[in-house]
Design a protein around this motif. Structure first.
Motif, PDB file in Angstrom:
ATOM      1  N   MET A 185       0.810  -1.206   0.000  1.00  0.00           N
ATOM      2  CA  MET A 185       0.000   0.000   0.000  1.00  0.00           C
ATOM      3  C   MET A 185       0.852   1.267   0.000  1.00  0.00           C
ATOM      4  SD  MET A 185      -3.146   1.130   0.020  1.00  0.00           S
ATOM      5  CE  MET A 185      -4.128  -0.279   0.550  1.00  0.00           C
ATOM      6  N   SER A 186       1.968   1.266   0.702  1.00  0.00           N
ATOM      7  CA  SER A 186       2.768   2.485   0.810  1.00  0.00           C
ATOM      8  C   SER A 186       3.486   2.809  -0.494  1.00  0.00           C
ATOM      9  CB  SER A 186       3.788   2.366   1.947  1.00  0.00           C
ATOM     10  OG  SER A 186       4.729   1.347   1.681  1.00  0.00           O
ATOM     11  N   GLY A 187       3.952   1.777  -1.196  1.00  0.00           N
ATOM     12  CA  GLY A 187       4.698   2.007  -2.430  1.00  0.00           C
ATOM     13  C   GLY A 187       3.865   1.923  -3.685  1.00  0.00           C
ATOM     14  N   VAL A 208       0.188   0.118  -8.957  1.00  0.00           N
ATOM     15  CA  VAL A 208      -1.181   0.612  -8.858  1.00  0.00           C
ATOM     16  C   VAL A 208      -1.179   1.554  -7.656  1.00  0.00           C
ATOM     17  CG1 VAL A 208      -3.578  -0.017  -8.387  1.00  0.00           C
ATOM     18  CG2 VAL A 208      -2.195  -1.454  -9.887  1.00  0.00           C
ATOM     19  N   PRO A 209      -1.861   2.699  -7.698  1.00  0.00           N
ATOM     20  CA  PRO A 209      -1.706   3.701  -6.639  1.00  0.00           C
ATOM     21  C   PRO A 209      -1.873   3.191  -5.211  1.00  0.00           C
ATOM     22  CG  PRO A 209      -2.898   4.647  -8.481  1.00  0.00           C
ATOM     23  CD  PRO A 209      -2.713   3.199  -8.803  1.00  0.00           C
ATOM     24  N   SER A 210      -2.987   2.531  -4.895  1.00  0.00           N
ATOM     25  CA  SER A 210      -3.253   2.085  -3.515  1.00  0.00           C
ATOM     26  C   SER A 210      -3.902   0.704  -3.549  1.00  0.00           C
ATOM     27  CB  SER A 210      -4.163   3.084  -2.787  1.00  0.00           C
ATOM     28  OG  SER A 210      -3.586   4.369  -2.756  1.00  0.00           O
ATOM     29  N   PRO A 211      -3.143  -0.338  -3.866  1.00  0.00           N
ATOM     30  CA  PRO A 211      -3.737  -1.664  -4.055  1.00  0.00           C
ATOM     31  C   PRO A 211      -4.195  -2.293  -2.746  1.00  0.00           C
ATOM     32  CG  PRO A 211      -1.346  -1.809  -4.151  1.00  0.00           C
ATOM     33  CD  PRO A 211      -1.687  -0.346  -4.024  1.00  0.00           C
ATOM     34  N   PHE A 235      -4.881   6.145   0.283  1.00  0.00           N
ATOM     35  CA  PHE A 235      -4.617   5.437   1.534  1.00  0.00           C
ATOM     36  C   PHE A 235      -5.379   6.094   2.687  1.00  0.00           C
ATOM     37  CE2 PHE A 235      -2.059   5.315   5.444  1.00  0.00           C
ATOM     38  CZ  PHE A 235      -2.056   3.955   5.677  1.00  0.00           C
ATOM     39  N   ALA A 236      -5.408   7.430   2.696  1.00  0.00           N
ATOM     40  CA  ALA A 236      -6.116   8.143   3.753  1.00  0.00           C
ATOM     41  C   ALA A 236      -7.616   8.049   3.546  1.00  0.00           C
ATOM     42  CB  ALA A 236      -5.683   9.615   3.763  1.00  0.00           C
ATOM     43  N   PRO A 237      -8.404   8.006   4.627  1.00  0.00           N
ATOM     44  CA  PRO A 237      -9.858   7.940   4.495  1.00  0.00           C
ATOM     45  C   PRO A 237     -10.402   9.179   3.803  1.00  0.00           C
ATOM     46  CG  PRO A 237      -9.236   8.405   6.757  1.00  0.00           C
ATOM     47  CD  PRO A 237      -7.976   8.060   6.039  1.00  0.00           C
ATOM     48  N   GLY A 266     -16.091   5.454  -5.018  1.00  0.00           N
ATOM     49  CA  GLY A 266     -15.427   5.494  -3.725  1.00  0.00           C
ATOM     50  C   GLY A 266     -14.282   4.494  -3.662  1.00  0.00           C
ATOM     51  N   ARG A 267     -13.601   4.461  -2.548  1.00  0.00           N
ATOM     52  CA  ARG A 267     -12.414   3.609  -2.393  1.00  0.00           C
ATOM     53  C   ARG A 267     -12.802   2.134  -2.532  1.00  0.00           C
ATOM     54  NH1 ARG A 267     -11.208   4.391   2.922  1.00  0.00           N
ATOM     55  NH2 ARG A 267      -8.939   4.268   2.881  1.00  0.00           N
ATOM     56  N   VAL A 268     -12.174   1.438  -3.477  1.00  0.00           N
ATOM     57  CA  VAL A 268     -12.526   0.057  -3.814  1.00  0.00           C
ATOM     58  C   VAL A 268     -11.691  -0.904  -2.970  1.00  0.00           C
ATOM     59  CG1 VAL A 268     -12.581  -1.699  -5.623  1.00  0.00           C
ATOM     60  CG2 VAL A 268     -13.233   0.673  -6.150  1.00  0.00           C
ATOM     61  N   ALA A 269     -12.377  -1.800  -2.245  1.00  0.00           N
ATOM     62  CA  ALA A 269     -11.715  -2.727  -1.338  1.00  0.00           C
ATOM     63  C   ALA A 269     -11.545  -4.121  -1.922  1.00  0.00           C
ATOM     64  CB  ALA A 269     -12.502  -2.829  -0.034  1.00  0.00           C
TER      65      ALA A 269
END
Length: 534
Positions: A185-187, A208-211, A235-237, A266-269
């Motif tokens: 997630m960080s990289g 991918v930006p925030s997998p 990554f941030a809410p 919205g943020r996809v989980a």
């Protein structure tokens, strides 16, 4: 399907913590499903004071006001006494913003109602040790990350058979060594490692930006394996529509071409694929966690005629925010794929979406938690007791909602499939901050054991080492539904994901634990190699 993990979208305050969208959308209606002991089922707390100024019908006022909208009424013992004023005040702020045309009780009356009934402190969780030693030996192994990039934060890991360059998917056999695929997630990286190699080393596969989650499959049927990625986008809410579904299209040389199949949501989980309509093409089901005002479950109908320009048309299946996982199975045995959704936030429910054909789905609630602060964190579909029916392994341990408390109702449980879409709740064990669990026969018995990991970050829980908080636990299933607790690691509660697989081709199952927040190591994962019987 190897590697069921909890994605990262719950690194956010649960919507209004326990209060949800304010006291105006607490829900006290409906009868509780079978459930484990929870704070609201313990001995009645001693009131702090007896306040004769409260209205005689204050209990009815609170229940009726809270029961008009979206979730269950939280019992007073959901929080210790000293925290209730802040929770009620926060709830009223959300109610003021909600637009509900309701006549609320007085805020001060609600505060006193909860404070007079709440316990002084939480009781401790019930964490008895095993009555006999674990019969296998496990040795931890780790490998450094690829050079460059930030410290990895692993949000997903699974074992896969990834073909070598030039080897088609159909040519990959069980003899092909397993690889670990991890989302950093960080990289913003997808990393891969083949532990069975002579000199194992992590390498970057794609970006991918925030997998949050990844699935390996041949989506376009060209013979080369692809990767579907659920991208939080942030990554941030946030409620920004920054989430997406990314298709990494595999090429002959082992590289990937990036296609975005869904964006501006919205943020996809989570994202999963199956031929839901019987067309020979794989459609997608997408869990959009979002935050407060964004989030839903979407069905993406595959209308692609040219894979150089893929076309997936989204259809709304459920408008609730907070979806964490959407694993697929044929739940009712009609030969068509269904899926099960874990919907967190204030909903805290497990819902089956039954395939009615033509891209339509009926809903069946399998379980709803006792209160809206339950902290759902993940599910796996697996036969837990060997009866041939698919059950639901389920964890609730999301802790990153203020105040940061040791919540004794966090733990591991399973929903037993009794047939005819009836599921019975069974508690396996209490476990503070449990973020993910996976079932597999690690000890070699006929029933699956359960491996669970916890996330209690050191900056929020500075006493985690002193308290010897469980970080990695193997729950050995000694008989159907009976589990022995074997703690493998304590204190280092830095994982949101785990997996189980035979990584070294020994015939024994190894344990993989992702590293999300450890500040003492930068290794993406720790592999607990199974050395066999002691």
């Amino acid at each position: 399907m190897p590697g069921f993990i909890r994605p990262w979208p719950l690194l956010i305050p649960v919507l209004c913590v326990v209060i949800g969208g304010g006291l105006g959308c607490l829900s006290g209606c409906g009868q509780r499903a079978a459930q484990p002991p929870s704070p609201s089922e313990g001995p009645a707390p001693t009131p702090a004071t007896t306040n004769t100024n409260l209205p005689e019908d204050i209990e009815n006022q609170v229940h009726n006001f809270c029961g008009v909208a979206c979730h269950r009424y939280p019992a007073p013992d959901t929080f210790p006494r000293k925290h209730w004023r802040a929770e009620v005040e926060r709830g009223f702020r959300f109610f003021d913003q909600s637009g509900y045309a309701l006549n609320p009780p007085k805020l001060a009356d609600v505060v006193r109602y909860y404070e007079e009934r709440a316990p002084e402190e939480y009781p401790p969780a019930n964490t008895p040790p095993a009555t006999k030693p674990l019969g296998i030996a496990l040795a931890p192994i780790s490998y450094p990350p690829p050079p460059g990039g930030p410290r990895p934060m692993i949000s997903h890991v699974q074992a896969i058979r990834l073909p070598r360059s030039g080897l088609r998917a159909a040519e990959v056999t069980d003899q092909e060594p397993l690889s670990l695929l991890a989302c950093d997630m960080s990289g913003g990286r997808l990393l891969v490692l083949r532990p069975g190699d002579p000199n194992p080393a992590w390498r970057e596969l794609a970006r991918v930006p925030s997998p949050a989650h990844a699935e390996v499959l041949d989506l376009d049927g060209d013979g080369w394996l692809d990767i579907l990625v659920a991208d939080l986008g942030s990554f941030a809410p946030t409620d920004r529509r920054c989430g997406s579904v990314v298709w990494l299209r595999g090429r002959k040389d082992g590289s990937f071409q990036t296609h975005t199949l869904l964006k501006n949501v919205g943020r996809v989980a989570d994202v999963q694929a199956a031929d839901f309509r019987g067309t020979g093409k794989r459609d997608l089901v997408v869990g959009v966690f979002g935050l407060h005002t964004t989030g839903e479950v979407l069905f993406l109908e595959n209308r692609t005629t040219d894979w150089d320009a893929p076309q997936f048309v989204p259809h709304l299946v459920d408008n609730r925010h907070g979806t964490i996982h959407v694993p697929i199975t044929d739940l009712n045995g009609d030969g068509r794929p269904d899926f099960v959704a874990l919907i967190g936030q204030e909903h805290e429910t497990v819902v089956a979406f039954l395939n009615e054909g033509g891209g339509r789905f009926g809903k069946k609630t399998l379980y709803t938690a006792p209160h809206p602060g339950w902290g759902s964190s993940g599910i796996q579909l697996v036969d837990m007791n060997g009866d041939g029916r698919i059950d639901v392994l389920y964890t609730n341990g999301d802790i990153l909602d203020e105040p940061y408390l040791w919540k004794p109702y966090h733990g591991v449980q399973w929903l037993e499939n009794k047939g005819d879409l009836r599921f019975e709740h069974h508690r396996i064990a209490d476990m503070y901050g449990v973020h993910h669990a996976v079932a597999a026969p690690v000890t070699g018995k006929q029933w699956p054991d359960v491996v669970a990991v916890s996330f209690l970050p050191g900056d929020k829980f500075p006493d985690r080492v002193e308290r010897r908080a469980d970080a990695v636990v193997l729950f050995e299933q000694t008989a159907p539904g009976r589990f022995e607790r074997h703690t493998l690691a304590t204190g280092s509660c830095d994982a949101v994901v785990c997996a189980v697989a035979d990584l070294y081709r020994t015939g024994r199952l190894d344990i993989v634990v992702g590293n999300f927040s450890s500040m003492t190591t930068d290794h993406p994962v720790t592999i607990w190699k199974n050395l066999g019987k002691k």
